[in-house]
Enzyme design. Structure first.
Site, PDB file in Angstrom:
ATOM      1  N   SER A 175     -15.547  -7.265  23.554  1.00  0.00           N
ATOM      2  CA  SER A 175     -17.000  -7.095  23.600  1.00  0.00           C
ATOM      3  C   SER A 175     -17.361  -5.756  22.987  1.00  0.00           C
ATOM      4  O   SER A 175     -16.583  -4.796  23.061  1.00  0.00           O
ATOM      5  CB  SER A 175     -17.504  -7.150  25.044  1.00  0.00           C
ATOM      6  N   TYR A 188     -16.796  -4.437  34.069  1.00  0.00           N
ATOM      7  CA  TYR A 188     -16.603  -5.169  32.816  1.00  0.00           C
ATOM      8  C   TYR A 188     -16.378  -4.202  31.656  1.00  0.00           C
ATOM      9  O   TYR A 188     -15.445  -4.377  30.862  1.00  0.00           O
ATOM     10  CB  TYR A 188     -17.828  -6.040  32.553  1.00  0.00           C
TER      11      TYR A 188
END
Length: 302
Positions: A175, A188
């Site tokens: 990401s 995350y």
């Protein structure tokens, strides 16, 4: 010895110029794509979202066999049936990549039933969408195990055979938050930054390993149920990526042997801005774009 070192100093910048020009030419001229007809592909988190789209894309591009790993059998079954209807051999295995022993046992079962895996796609991930103070201490290790350590274990399970065959590719669906974190998703962001460092080290470690490569994909916010509810201030200017787009570009990157892929291409500006702007300016960018509060409306799947 002195002349040899001076020669190396002269040759090195010429090498850099050659490689930059070569890369620039590659952006203009169409490159030959790798043939996937002999490749066995394993996708973690393959039952839904980007994982399902990756399975479709690999099947459409002629992969020989596709193996799906995940924790939800219903989703895995649906995706497997869809891929089989496309004419591609497909198998699924229930496996939690956050469980080391389960990874190694399932990897052994895959080799016995399907054969050698030549393309491993580490796609499985979880997000809790909490700040540090609001996060559950018991949930934090889960995200680290699945998002980061799971990649250690799956890679250790399949890489040795790839090295023996001199044929293999490790892919990490990461990401852009690995490069630029946001508040409210601290678990995350931390795990993705760790996974990015893992892949960077692995990619360099494979330089002297013929036939084996690695690709790291860093997409912007993608419109899957995992990040449902996440909002930025200017959605028309920064629209979420479609999972189909991420899958297509990822498989293309594998076929082109591309080490790093940022999606969309404008994310390259992020790296430049973080390198030259003061922290106060970066903070204002976060506030202006809405990334500072984008997780406040999060109600996605954990």
């Amino acid at each position: 010895m002195v002349w040899k070192r001076l020669g190396a100093l002269v040759v090195f910048p010429l090498q850099m110029i050659y490689l930059v020009v070569k890369a620039a030419v590659g952006l203009v001229l169409p490159a030959k794509l790798r043939d996937l007809s002999r490749e066995n592909v394993l996708i973690t988190g393959g039952g839904r979202g980007i994982g399902r789209q990756l399975a479709r894309e690999f099947a459409e591009r002629g992969a020989r066999k596709i193996v799906l790993w995940g924790r939800t059998e219903k989703c895995l079954k649906e995706t497997t049936e869809e891929i089989r209807q496309m004419g591609t051999e497909c198998h699924y295995f229930i496996c939690d990549v956050g469980n080391r022993e389960e990874v190694y046992q399932t990897a052994k079962a895959v080799r016995e039933k399907v054969g050698d895996i030549t393309i491993l796609v580490n796609n499985a991930a979880v997000v809790h969408g909490k700040s540090l103070m609001d996060s559950d201490d018991d949930a934090l290790p889960k995200s680290q195990h699945i998002n980061t350590l799971g990649q250690f274990w799956t890679t250790k399970a399949f890489l040795p055979r790839m090295l023996e065959l001199q044929n293999g590719h490790i892919v990490c669906l990461n990401s852009v938050l690995a490069l630029s974190a946001i508040p409210g998703a601290i678990d995350y962001c931390t795990s993705k930054a760790s996974a990015f460092a893992f892949m960077e080290s692995l990619t360099l470690g494979l330089l002297d390993c013929p036939g084996v490569s690695a690709t790291t994909v860093l997409p912007f916010h993608t419109s899957t149920e995992m990040f449902q509810g996440m909002r930025v201030r200017f959605p028309n200017l920064f629209p979420p990526l479609k999972p189909e787009t991420v899958a297509r570009r990822t498989v293309e990157a594998v076929q082109l042997n591309q080490a790093l892929l940022l999606l969309p291409w404008t994310m390259h500006a992020l790296i430049i801005l973080k390198s030259i702007l003061p922290q106060a300016a970066l903070e204002e960018i976060h506030k202006f774009s809405g990334t500072y509060t984008c997780i406040n409306t999060f109600k996605g799947r954990t």
